[in-house]
Design a protein around this motif. Sequence first.
Motif, PDB file in Angstrom:
ATOM      1  N   THR A 119     -45.571 -16.943  61.769  1.00 15.72           N
ATOM      2  CA  THR A 119     -45.339 -17.322  60.398  1.00 15.72           C
ATOM      3  C   THR A 119     -43.758 -16.392  59.921  1.00 15.72           C
ATOM      4  O   THR A 119     -43.298 -16.665  58.908  1.00 15.72           O
ATOM      5  CB  THR A 119     -46.184 -16.657  59.417  1.00 15.72           C
ATOM      6  N   GLU A 120     -43.459 -15.637  61.048  1.00 13.75           N
ATOM      7  CA  GLU A 120     -42.071 -14.818  60.945  1.00 13.75           C
ATOM      8  C   GLU A 120     -41.057 -15.305  62.042  1.00 13.75           C
ATOM      9  O   GLU A 120     -39.930 -15.229  61.834  1.00 13.75           O
ATOM     10  CB  GLU A 120     -42.254 -13.477  60.702  1.00 13.75           C
ATOM     11  N   ALA A 121     -41.851 -15.459  63.315  1.00 16.32           N
ATOM     12  CA  ALA A 121     -40.608 -15.736  64.528  1.00 16.32           C
ATOM     13  C   ALA A 121     -40.122 -17.212  64.597  1.00 16.32           C
ATOM     14  O   ALA A 121     -39.266 -17.453  64.857  1.00 16.32           O
ATOM     15  CB  ALA A 121     -41.596 -15.500  65.602  1.00 16.32           C
ATOM     16  N   GLY A 122     -41.188 -18.137  64.107  1.00 17.99           N
ATOM     17  CA  GLY A 122     -40.545 -19.655  64.231  1.00 17.99           C
ATOM     18  C   GLY A 122     -39.888 -20.226  63.056  1.00 17.99           C
ATOM     19  O   GLY A 122     -39.897 -19.457  61.911  1.00 17.99           O
ATOM     20  N   LYS A 123     -39.328 -21.404  63.493  1.00 22.51           N
ATOM     21  CA  LYS A 123     -38.468 -21.966  62.172  1.00 22.51           C
ATOM     22  C   LYS A 123     -39.369 -22.329  60.930  1.00 22.51           C
ATOM     23  O   LYS A 123     -38.803 -22.175  59.862  1.00 22.51           O
ATOM     24  CB  LYS A 123     -37.842 -23.334  62.856  1.00 22.51           C
ATOM     25  N   ILE A 124     -40.310 -22.641  60.925  1.00 18.74           N
ATOM     26  CA  ILE A 124     -41.267 -23.002  59.723  1.00 18.74           C
ATOM     27  C   ILE A 124     -41.300 -21.615  59.011  1.00 18.74           C
ATOM     28  O   ILE A 124     -41.262 -21.729  57.786  1.00 18.74           O
ATOM     29  CB  ILE A 124     -42.696 -23.562  60.002  1.00 18.74           C
ATOM     30  N   GLY A 125     -41.748 -20.550  59.681  1.00 17.22           N
ATOM     31  CA  GLY A 125     -41.943 -19.233  59.033  1.00 17.22           C
ATOM     32  C   GLY A 125     -40.332 -18.796  58.494  1.00 17.22           C
ATOM     33  O   GLY A 125     -40.113 -18.229  57.300  1.00 17.22           O
ATOM     34  N   MET A 126     -39.357 -19.042  59.053  1.00 17.20           N
ATOM     35  CA  MET A 126     -38.047 -18.747  58.592  1.00 17.20           C
ATOM     36  C   MET A 126     -37.740 -19.532  57.523  1.00 17.20           C
ATOM     37  O   MET A 126     -36.957 -19.164  56.625  1.00 17.20           O
ATOM     38  CB  MET A 126     -36.897 -19.118  59.857  1.00 17.20           C
ATOM     39  N   LEU A 127     -37.847 -20.976  57.386  1.00 18.74           N
ATOM     40  CA  LEU A 127     -37.484 -21.789  56.378  1.00 18.74           C
ATOM     41  C   LEU A 127     -38.459 -21.331  55.285  1.00 18.74           C
ATOM     42  O   LEU A 127     -37.779 -21.304  54.022  1.00 18.74           O
ATOM     43  CB  LEU A 127     -38.177 -23.212  56.592  1.00 18.74           C
ATOM     44  N   HIS A 128     -39.526 -20.917  55.274  1.00 22.73           N
ATOM     45  CA  HIS A 128     -40.514 -20.445  54.137  1.00 22.73           C
ATOM     46  C   HIS A 128     -39.664 -19.125  53.663  1.00 22.73           C
ATOM     47  O   HIS A 128     -39.597 -19.282  52.154  1.00 22.73           O
ATOM     48  CB  HIS A 128     -41.920 -19.994  54.864  1.00 22.73           C
ATOM     49  N   PHE A 129     -39.209 -18.382  54.409  1.00 21.55           N
ATOM     50  CA  PHE A 129     -38.511 -16.996  53.856  1.00 21.55           C
ATOM     51  C   PHE A 129     -37.191 -17.784  53.206  1.00 21.55           C
ATOM     52  O   PHE A 129     -36.967 -16.971  52.061  1.00 21.55           O
ATOM     53  CB  PHE A 129     -38.316 -16.115  55.072  1.00 21.55           C
ATOM     54  N   ILE A 130     -36.491 -18.401  53.934  1.00 21.11           N
ATOM     55  CA  ILE A 130     -35.294 -18.713  53.076  1.00 21.11           C
ATOM     56  C   ILE A 130     -35.343 -19.284  51.719  1.00 21.11           C
ATOM     57  O   ILE A 130     -34.544 -18.982  50.750  1.00 21.11           O
ATOM     58  CB  ILE A 130     -34.195 -19.771  54.142  1.00 21.11           C
ATOM     59  N   GLU A 131     -36.492 -20.327  51.646  1.00 22.01           N
ATOM     60  CA  GLU A 131     -36.767 -20.775  50.396  1.00 22.01           C
ATOM     61  C   GLU A 131     -37.094 -19.955  49.366  1.00 22.01           C
ATOM     62  O   GLU A 131     -36.839 -19.820  48.103  1.00 22.01           O
ATOM     63  CB  GLU A 131     -37.771 -21.969  50.548  1.00 22.01           C
ATOM     64  N   LYS A 132     -37.955 -18.870  49.736  1.00 25.82           N
ATOM     65  CA  LYS A 132     -38.216 -17.668  48.937  1.00 25.82           C
ATOM     66  C   LYS A 132     -37.102 -16.958  48.447  1.00 25.82           C
ATOM     67  O   LYS A 132     -37.057 -16.542  47.276  1.00 25.82           O
ATOM     68  CB  LYS A 132     -39.346 -16.972  49.732  1.00 25.82           C
ATOM     69  N   GLU A 133     -36.260 -16.720  49.330  1.00 22.63           N
ATOM     70  CA  GLU A 133     -35.029 -15.756  48.915  1.00 22.63           C
ATOM     71  C   GLU A 133     -34.234 -16.791  48.015  1.00 22.63           C
ATOM     72  O   GLU A 133     -33.605 -16.099  46.903  1.00 22.63           O
ATOM     73  CB  GLU A 133     -34.216 -15.607  50.120  1.00 22.63           C
ATOM     74  N   GLN A 134     -34.139 -17.930  48.231  1.00 21.82           N
ATOM     75  CA  GLN A 134     -33.401 -18.943  47.075  1.00 21.82           C
ATOM     76  C   GLN A 134     -33.823 -18.751  46.090  1.00 21.82           C
ATOM     77  O   GLN A 134     -33.000 -18.724  45.028  1.00 21.82           O
ATOM     78  CB  GLN A 134     -33.265 -20.253  47.804  1.00 21.82           C
ATOM     79  N   LYS A 135     -35.371 -18.937  45.873  1.00 23.80           N
ATOM     80  CA  LYS A 135     -35.932 -18.805  44.459  1.00 23.80           C
ATOM     81  C   LYS A 135     -35.453 -17.487  43.696  1.00 23.80           C
ATOM     82  O   LYS A 135     -35.289 -17.294  42.488  1.00 23.80           O
ATOM     83  CB  LYS A 135     -37.240 -18.933  44.237  1.00 23.80           C
ATOM     84  N   ARG A 136     -35.369 -16.491  44.789  1.00 24.68           N
ATOM     85  CA  ARG A 136     -35.239 -15.027  43.974  1.00 24.68           C
ATOM     86  C   ARG A 136     -33.675 -14.970  43.733  1.00 24.68           C
ATOM     87  O   ARG A 136     -33.218 -14.008  42.831  1.00 24.68           O
ATOM     88  CB  ARG A 136     -35.229 -14.031  45.117  1.00 24.68           C
ATOM     89  N   GLY A 137     -32.940 -16.055  43.858  1.00 28.08           N
ATOM     90  CA  GLY A 137     -31.451 -15.883  43.471  1.00 28.08           C
ATOM     91  C   GLY A 137     -30.519 -15.302  44.306  1.00 28.08           C
ATOM     92  O   GLY A 137     -29.374 -15.039  43.767  1.00 28.08           O
ATOM     93  N   VAL A 138     -30.659 -14.997  45.677  1.00 22.12           N
ATOM     94  CA  VAL A 138     -29.680 -14.400  46.318  1.00 22.12           C
ATOM     95  C   VAL A 138     -28.946 -15.410  46.906  1.00 22.12           C
ATOM     96  O   VAL A 138     -29.106 -16.659  46.660  1.00 22.12           O
ATOM     97  CB  VAL A 138     -30.404 -13.736  47.758  1.00 22.12           C
ATOM     98  N   SER A 139     -27.612 -14.898  47.228  1.00 18.09           N
ATOM     99  CA  SER A 139     -26.510 -16.097  47.674  1.00 18.09           C
ATOM    100  C   SER A 139     -26.597 -16.122  49.182  1.00 18.09           C
ATOM    101  O   SER A 139     -26.610 -15.029  49.862  1.00 18.09           O
ATOM    102  CB  SER A 139     -25.259 -15.753  47.125  1.00 18.09           C
ATOM    103  N   SER A 140     -26.299 -17.333  49.742  1.00 18.16           N
ATOM    104  CA  SER A 140     -26.212 -17.518  51.291  1.00 18.16           C
ATOM    105  C   SER A 140     -25.631 -18.824  51.765  1.00 18.16           C
ATOM    106  O   SER A 140     -25.848 -19.728  50.849  1.00 18.16           O
ATOM    107  CB  SER A 140     -27.700 -17.239  51.815  1.00 18.16           C
ATOM    108  N   SER A 141     -24.756 -19.035  52.320  1.00 14.19           N
ATOM    109  CA  SER A 141     -24.218 -20.210  52.905  1.00 14.19           C
ATOM    110  C   SER A 141     -25.538 -20.968  53.479  1.00 14.19           C
ATOM    111  O   SER A 141     -25.170 -22.397  53.628  1.00 14.19           O
ATOM    112  CB  SER A 141     -23.057 -19.928  53.970  1.00 14.19           C
ATOM    113  N   LEU A 142     -26.520 -20.564  53.720  1.00 14.85           N
ATOM    114  CA  LEU A 142     -27.603 -21.500  54.357  1.00 14.85           C
ATOM    115  C   LEU A 142     -28.074 -22.463  53.462  1.00 14.85           C
ATOM    116  O   LEU A 142     -28.705 -23.472  54.009  1.00 14.85           O
ATOM    117  CB  LEU A 142     -28.627 -20.440  54.836  1.00 14.85           C
ATOM    118  N   PHE A 143     -28.257 -22.064  51.939  1.00 13.14           N
ATOM    119  CA  PHE A 143     -28.668 -23.100  51.136  1.00 13.14           C
ATOM    120  C   PHE A 143     -27.918 -24.289  51.238  1.00 13.14           C
ATOM    121  O   PHE A 143     -28.402 -25.332  50.622  1.00 13.14           O
ATOM    122  CB  PHE A 143     -28.590 -22.179  49.597  1.00 13.14           C
TER     123      PHE A 143
END
Length: 314
Positions: free
Chosen positions: A175-199
């Motif tokens: 849930t933290e090492a693999g891509k499904i876990g990474m995506l979960h984290f990226i989407e959570k950060e997006q909702k928090r309003g942080v900025s990133s080229s990943l979005f």
Amino acid sequence: MSKYIAVDIGGTKILGSLFNEDGKILSRHKVKTGAHRGREAVLQTLYGVIDELFQSDVKSMGVLIPGVVRDGKYVQMCSNVPFENMNLSKLLEDRYQVPVLLGNDVSLAVYGEWRHAGYNEKHVIGVFVGTGLGGGFIFDGKLYTGRGAAAEIGHIPYKDNNILCGCGRIGCAETEAGKIGMLHFIEKEQKRGVSSSLFECISPGQMFHTNDLYDAWKQGDPLAKKVIKRSVRALAVTLGTLNTLLHPELFILGGGVMESFYEDICEELHNKMLSHTMPALSGGVRFVRCCLGDDAGITGAYYLAKEAVDEPRL
Ligand SMILES: [Zn+2]
């Protein structure tokens, strides 16, 4: 000259390969699995792939199963393919009249890498970091599968992080090492309003490309940095646990994430892994990178098939 067939049964495609005695791939045949059509239709598709490759001098077959295999013969559990609780090897042996051995896809990928590269180490742990986190064990020069499903390393409990894993538990390492876990984290950060080229690289409900994450990470994107730091930490704890528990000589690292990041993170991961290992056991363990890419699994299935007839284990 003897020949061998290796088949990779996956949720999206079935890939068959015909090998010669020296492990060279002579031909390949790939079709869509069409898993939604049900067991009988998928079975007919599998027969079609093998029929395309089968020749009279084929001595045996090895088949990769995305799930739990018992005794190298019986499919107990199968992800995304309707082959659960099925004696697949008997069906194939009755039809083709050659020995058929089944194995877990990730375990056999580790075995394929190990046999193909000819490593001297006999105690080996393979770790694949991709969509999830998988692995395989080789002990004393033999593939170790326990009662059929050993080395589910991505599901070692890691952290009380409240993230539901695909296996049904909370906080597994993947849930933290693999891509499904990474995506979960990226989407959570997006909702928090942080900025990133990943979005710019992710669309709702879709997995991102590892190359996009790598490019953002190389350019110093703070979120990409965080994602990889988090993954390395989870991997370090997992590998440290395995190192303490099993005391291997070699870790073989592969999967899409490792294919992109290995050169950049292997030293950091090795050091962090040692800091999570019992100090007395921390010397001498080596890291190497996978070299077969997508062919690792079928190469392992080829060795499984060949050894079954060349060196029968009674
Ligand atoms: Zn899990």
